[in-house]
Write an enzyme that holds these catalytic residues in place. Structure first.
Site, PDB file in Angstrom:
ATOM      1  N   GLU A  17       0.813  -1.213   0.000  1.00 28.60           N
ATOM      2  CA  GLU A  17       0.000   0.000   0.000  1.00 28.60           C
ATOM      3  C   GLU A  17       0.853   1.273   0.000  1.00 28.60           C
ATOM      4  OE1 GLU A  17      -3.788  -0.345   2.387  1.00 28.60           O
ATOM      5  OE2 GLU A  17      -2.714  -2.051   3.223  1.00 28.60           O
ATOM      6  N   SER A 153      -6.998  -2.089   1.815  1.00 32.48           N
ATOM      7  CA  SER A 153      -7.203  -1.620   0.446  1.00 32.48           C
ATOM      8  C   SER A 153      -7.767  -2.696  -0.473  1.00 32.48           C
ATOM      9  CB  SER A 153      -5.901  -1.064  -0.147  1.00 32.48           C
ATOM     10  OG  SER A 153      -5.519   0.123   0.518  1.00 32.48           O
ATOM     11  N   SER A 288     -10.646   8.752  -0.288  1.00 31.99           N
ATOM     12  CA  SER A 288     -10.797   7.987   0.961  1.00 31.99           C
ATOM     13  C   SER A 288     -12.028   8.430   1.741  1.00 31.99           C
ATOM     14  CB  SER A 288      -9.539   8.126   1.819  1.00 31.99           C
ATOM     15  OG  SER A 288      -8.432   7.501   1.207  1.00 31.99           O
TER      16      SER A 288
END
Length: 319
Positions: A17, A153, A288
């Site tokens: 990530e 994720s 996000s």
């Protein structure tokens, strides 16, 4: 004149990530600079300790997602250095990062969690994959969700609708970790509830965010603008919104999280919020979920989003 506080943002790292972490770090760096802080972004590499020593930050904000950043190890390092930092301590991170552990703990306090099995890769080698997968199919039927037992994720996550696709899903998931979680698929609305704690022992939930995407809410749908649509607050009844927020607050308190967290839920057709995951270092990119909730909360309370980020930094200096 009082000198502005210096905040060191840790972003990057060497896990899957990394790119998300860098985008999160840049976004938070911009918000804190706007709020009047002196901000430095640092990668987690062999120069980290020397750079922290040279900068002498007042506060560190770790934005490393996944392993290292959320498994408690980076927090232990910051404790050894003696630097205040934003986010949960190592104990809370470890409880939240391991999905089977978090699910077990929250199930024991009344939170609904999907029925699941967690197995290490070594057991498949020792016992035989075919026999184990036959047992999984007989126990859960289909569809099931296959995912790494730790990570984020949506990397390595598959929704499996037929037995023939189960082995491939396991291989994909093991590429991101040595333990896999297989859980019963829950159909419903995907909802994320972020929790902020700027006064010790008094966390509050931000407006729940509903995610709507064409297909699965995978890595691409999370981080490429236009793939998903978001509703803040989620299009649920007031009662369901309250229940989702209470579930997130319960997760935050029970798992000993601190300052900031995000709980992911699925609300089924019967109105039950099912706990899916909790994040101790939520993503802070443009798409996000926590930043969207912060913006809505700030609008409702007559403040700027940067004010709330500033309060989070100040909280790290007190608890």
């Amino acid at each position: 004149m009082t000198q502005p506080r210096t905040v060191a943002i840790l972003a990057g790292g060497l896990n899957h990530e990394r790119d998300v972490s860098i985008h999160s770090g840049r976004r938070v760096a911009g918000a804190l600079a706007e709020a009047g802080f002196h901000v430095k972004m640092l990668d987690v590499d062999s120069n980290l300790l020397q750079r922290l020593d040279a900068i002498e930050p007042d506060v560190v904000w770790p934005l490393i997602h996944g392993s290292t950043g959320e498994d408690g190890s980076l927090q232990d390092l910051l404790e050894l250095i003696g630097l205040p930092y934003v986010g949960s301590n190592a104990h809370g991170c470890r409880l939240g990062f391991q999905k089977p552990v978090a699910k077990t703990i929250l199930s024991n306090v009344g939170i609904a969690v999907p029925d699941s099995t967690s197995l290490p890769q070594s057991l498949f080698r020792e016992v035989g994959a075919t026999a184990i997968l036959d047992l999984v199919a007989a126990r859960y039927g289909f569809p099931v969700v296959v995912k790494p037992a730790a990570g984020g994720s949506a990397l390595g996550v598959s929704i499996v609708s037929e037995a023939k696709d189960l082995p491939g899903a396991m291989v994909d998931s093991f590429a991101y970790g040595n333990q896999v979680l297989i859980e019963k698929y829950i159909a419903g609305s995907e909802v994320a509830v972020s929790v902020i704690e700027v006064e010790k022992g008094e966390p509050f939930a931000l407006p729940p965010v509903e995610i709507v995407t064409n297909g699965r809410y995978d890595y691409d749908a999370r981080y490429n603008a236009g793939r998903s649509e978001y509703f803040v607050p989620a299009r649920l009844s007031d009662d369901l919104l309250d229940r989702c927020m209470e579930a997130a607050l319960t997760a935050h308190r029970t798992l000993h999280l601190r300052h900031i967290s995000r709980t992911d839920l699925i609300v089924d057709a019967d109105g039950t919020p099912w706990f899916i995951d909790v994040n101790s270092a939520p993503g802070m990119t443009q798409t996000s979920l926590l930043p969207q909730a912060v913006t809505r909360y700030a609008e409702e309370n007559g403040m700027a989003p940067t004010d709330l980020y500033a309060q989070i930094v100040e909280a790290a200096l007190t608890f």
